[in-house]
Design a protein around this motif. Structure first.
Motif, PDB file in Angstrom:
ATOM      1  N   LYS A  21       1.320  -1.173   0.257  1.00  0.00           N
ATOM      2  CA  LYS A  21      -0.287   0.053   0.360  1.00  0.00           C
ATOM      3  C   LYS A  21       0.919   1.253  -0.423  1.00  0.00           C
ATOM      4  O   LYS A  21       1.896   1.429   0.328  1.00  0.00           O
ATOM      5  N   PRO A  22       0.289   2.569  -0.313  1.00  0.00           N
ATOM      6  CA  PRO A  22       1.121   3.503  -1.017  1.00  0.00           C
ATOM      7  C   PRO A  22       1.208   4.113   0.983  1.00  0.00           C
ATOM      8  O   PRO A  22       0.527   4.202   1.560  1.00  0.00           O
ATOM      9  N   GLU A  23       2.254   4.587   0.491  1.00  0.00           N
ATOM     10  CA  GLU A  23       2.347   5.551   2.030  1.00  0.00           C
ATOM     11  C   GLU A  23       3.547   6.535   1.872  1.00  0.00           C
ATOM     12  O   GLU A  23       4.186   6.824   1.187  1.00  0.00           O
ATOM     13  N   LEU A  24       3.463   7.714   2.743  1.00  0.00           N
ATOM     14  CA  LEU A  24       2.968   8.786   2.439  1.00  0.00           C
ATOM     15  C   LEU A  24       5.081   9.205   3.380  1.00  0.00           C
ATOM     16  O   LEU A  24       4.969   9.054   4.471  1.00  0.00           O
ATOM     17  N   VAL A  25       5.830   9.318   2.267  1.00  0.00           N
ATOM     18  CA  VAL A  25       7.085   9.636   3.400  1.00  0.00           C
ATOM     19  C   VAL A  25       7.519  11.147   2.731  1.00  0.00           C
ATOM     20  O   VAL A  25       7.477  11.873   2.365  1.00  0.00           O
ATOM     21  N   LYS A  26       8.435  11.530   4.522  1.00  0.00           N
ATOM     22  CA  LYS A  26       8.535  12.886   4.303  1.00  0.00           C
ATOM     23  C   LYS A  26      10.014  12.884   3.889  1.00  0.00           C
ATOM     24  O   LYS A  26      11.174  12.011   4.054  1.00  0.00           O
ATOM     25  N   THR A  27      10.643  13.442   3.661  1.00  0.00           N
ATOM     26  CA  THR A  27      11.759  13.615   2.273  1.00  0.00           C
ATOM     27  C   THR A  27      12.893  15.243   3.004  1.00  0.00           C
ATOM     28  O   THR A  27      11.463  16.058   3.386  1.00  0.00           O
TER      29      THR A  27
END
Length: 244
Positions: A21-27
């Protein structure tokens, strides 16, 4: 070594995530400068353990060169030596192999006068190229000779030619004889060139390929080790196989 470290980190990190499943990643963009000296103690110790073992292996002396040899065009002591060694090795598999052609671009360092280490040979031959033997028509070899001439010379053994003022090949001889355009010959090279790379497209026209499977670097290492065991120094010679 850094590749291995990166792979370990990647595999370890990958286990934490569910990729179904998609996941929001902070970069965050972090600038890194060549002068930075950030040291991670655990990583430093991890790398050093392997580096010390690698250095010990690479610094092992396996021979002696009485003179410095550089890979130069149109021919050089080093390129001639490597091509001669490749041809000698190919004949162990196919005794009728007539010649060797290798690319100067595959030789990445100079062999300096003095002790020869395993690391020196890795520097000269850093790629995992393997020996192959190709069956080619004489017409392809004639075309290949013109490409070699146009490029200013390559590493050859069993072949002699003259680069004329137009940048093509004159006086082409294979084992001292003129090349018959209709006859087939066995020529050894590396697997990279067998795809016609480095403009040497005729090498891809083979009707048969034999793959002994040994890397060019290992062939060189084995040769040096054997010569040294027999009390001989490692040296090549320029003999006019390619002239201008």
């Amino acid at each position: 070594l850094l590749f291995v470290v990166s792979l370990i980190i990647y595999i370890t990190d990958a286990r934490r995530y569910n990729y179904s499943k998609p996941e929001l990643v902070k970069t965050e963009l972090i600038p890194i400068y060549a002068t930075d000296t950030i040291q991670h103690t655990q990583m430093h110790e991890f790398i050093c353990r392997y580096k010390s073992k690698l250095d010990e292996k690479m610094n092992q002396v396996i021979g002696f060169a009485p003179e410095t040899m550089e890979p130069k065009q149109p021919e050089s002591e080093l390129s001639n030596l490597i091509a001669d060694i490749m041809l000698e090795e190919a004949r162990k598999t196919e005794p009728s192999t007539a010649a060797c052609v290798a690319n100067m671009g595959g030789f990445r360092a100079t062999l300096y006068q003095g002790n020869i280490t395993i690391g020196n040979i890795f520097s000269i031959l850093p790629f995992e190229n393997t020996l192959v033997i190709l069956k080619l028509k004489g017409s392809d070899i004639i075309e290949l000779a013109d490409i070699i001439a146009m490029r200013g010379g390559e590493a050859v053994s069993g072949i002699t030619l003259h680069i004329n003022g137009k940048g093509s090949a004159d006086n082409l001889l294979l084992q001292g004889e003129k090349v018959d355009p209709e006859k087939e010959y066995y020529i050894t090279t590396n697997d990279y060139l067998s795809f016609g790379n480095d403009q040497m497209t005729p090498l891809a026209n083979y009707s048969e390929i034999i793959k002994p499977g040994t890397t060019i670097r290992d062939i060189m290492l084995n040769y040096i080790t054997k010569e040294t065991a027999n009390g001989r120094e490692i040296k090549g010679k320029k003999d006019g196989r390619i002239t201008k």
